[in-house]
Design an enzyme around this catalytic site. Structure first.
Site, short mmCIF file in Angstrom:
data_model
loop_
_atom_site.label_atom_id
_atom_site.label_comp_id
_atom_site.label_asym_id
_atom_site.label_seq_id
_atom_site.Cartn_x
_atom_site.Cartn_y
_atom_site.Cartn_z
CE LYS A 159 0.18 2.87 4.51
NZ LYS A 159 0.33 2.83 6.20
CB SER B 84 5.68 -1.25 11.88
OG SER B 84 5.29 -0.28 11.75
CD GLU C 44 -3.00 -2.73 7.21
OE1 GLU C 44 -2.17 -2.41 6.83
OE2 GLU C 44 -3.83 -1.41 7.00
CG ASN D 98 -1.46 1.26 1.15
OD1 ASN D 98 -1.84 2.14 0.07
ND2 ASN D 98 -2.51 1.59 2.79
CG HIS E 129 -5.09 1.91 5.25
ND1 HIS E 129 -5.24 2.39 5.88
CD2 HIS E 129 -4.60 1.30 4.92
CE1 HIS E 129 -4.09 2.31 6.66
NE2 HIS E 129 -3.35 1.09 5.44
CD GLU F 86 -2.23 5.33 7.01
OE1 GLU F 86 -2.23 5.69 5.38
OE2 GLU F 86 -2.03 4.83 7.27
N GLY G 256 2.86 2.05 10.93
CA GLY G 256 3.92 3.28 10.43
C GLY G 256 4.61 3.42 12.16
P1 13P Z 1 3.41 0.36 7.65
O1 13P Z 1 3.82 -0.97 7.49
O2 13P Z 1 3.75 1.64 7.21
O3 13P Z 1 3.18 0.40 9.10
O4 13P Z 1 1.40 0.42 6.95
C1 13P Z 1 1.00 -0.75 6.80
C2 13P Z 1 0.21 -0.15 6.46
O5 13P Z 1 -0.88 0.86 6.95
C3 13P Z 1 -0.72 -0.87 5.43
O6 13P Z 1 -1.82 -0.47 4.91
#
Ligand code: 13P
Length: 250
Positions: free
Chosen positions: A12, A213, A167, A10, A95, A97, A173
């Protein structure tokens, strides 16, 4: 049918078109015979170009979002039909976010899931609890409500096009990965919920990814857990070598 193992990236809101094309080109060059399904999720503006580039590659393409409306006067939005027309095959929805920053609630996500499926896209549906919920021991009820709110109304036939991604928000992150035991416990619980809803065989066939992560160092240990079928990778998906090492770990 054995369930599909998968490593999905992803991106982003990262990478200009040129940078994205460069990364996809390198992945195409390096990932010719993966032992699992490989998907990259890119910003909308990359989709058509990257789809063309990946035509003779085993790497599949995902959008990171789609609109909750079919078409019309929704300035700036991108519909599921438009996503499909680029050549993308998947859509990441739910997601954290998007839930947190763009206020996507259960109902909005339900609409998005339905439109994505109706337009022939497969959905990678994300769920997960925030830190306070985990600390209060509420993670199971949180993910159950997320599933019931947006995807458990689907038919058994529609469910075949759903991949789940657990997640935990506190792990995204942050460098704080769920331990393999925490992730495995949750994945087993999710599979039990799918079994209650769609039956044991459907649950057995459902791909459940871990995200948060997940990187080239911890992937193998996570993927060794029986109910962790792969990963949804953020930061480490932006660097070809790291993403490829995670694919190799699957
Ligand atoms: P990270 O791997 O940067 O923690 O992000 C995970 C994520 O949100 C994948 O959709």
């Amino acid at each position: 049918m054995a369930r599909i193992k998968m490593v999905a990236g992803n991106w982003k809101m990262n990478k200009t078109l040129q940078e994205g094309v460069a990364l996809a080109t390198q992945l195409k060059e390096d990932v010719k015979n993966p032992s699992c399904a490989v998907v990259i999720g890119t910003p909308f503006i990359h989709l058509a170009t990257v789809a063309e580039l990946l035509k003779d590659s085993p790497i599949r393409l995902a959008a990171e979002n789609c609109a909750d409306k079919e078409k019309g006067a929704f300035t700036g939005e991108v519909s599921a039909e438009m996503v499909k027309s680029t050549g993308a095959e998947y859509c990441i929805l739910g997601h954290s976010e998007r839930r947190a920053y763009y206020h996507e609630d259960y109902e909005i996500l339900k609409n998005k899931v339905e439109l994505a499926l109706a337009n022939g896209l497969k959905v990678i549906f994300c769920i997960g609890e925030v830190k306070e919920e985990r600390e209060a021991g509420k993670q199971n009820e949180v993910v159950k409500a997320q599933l019931e709110g947006s995807v458990f109304h689907l038919s058994a036939e529609q469910w075949k096009n759903i991949t789940l991604a657990y997640e935990p928000v506190w792990a995204i992150g942050t460098g704080l990965t769920a331990t393999p035991a925490q992730a495995q416990d949750m994945h087993a619980y999710l599979r039990s919920l799918v079994a209650d809803k769609f039956g044991a065989a459907a649950a057995e066939d459902t791909t459940i990814l871990y995200g948060g992560s997940c990187n080239e160092k911890n992937a193998a240990e996570l993927f060794a857990c029986p109910d962790i079928d792969g990963g949804l990778i953020g930061g480490a998906a932006l660097v070809a070598e790291k993403f490829e090492a995670i694919i190799a770990a699957r």
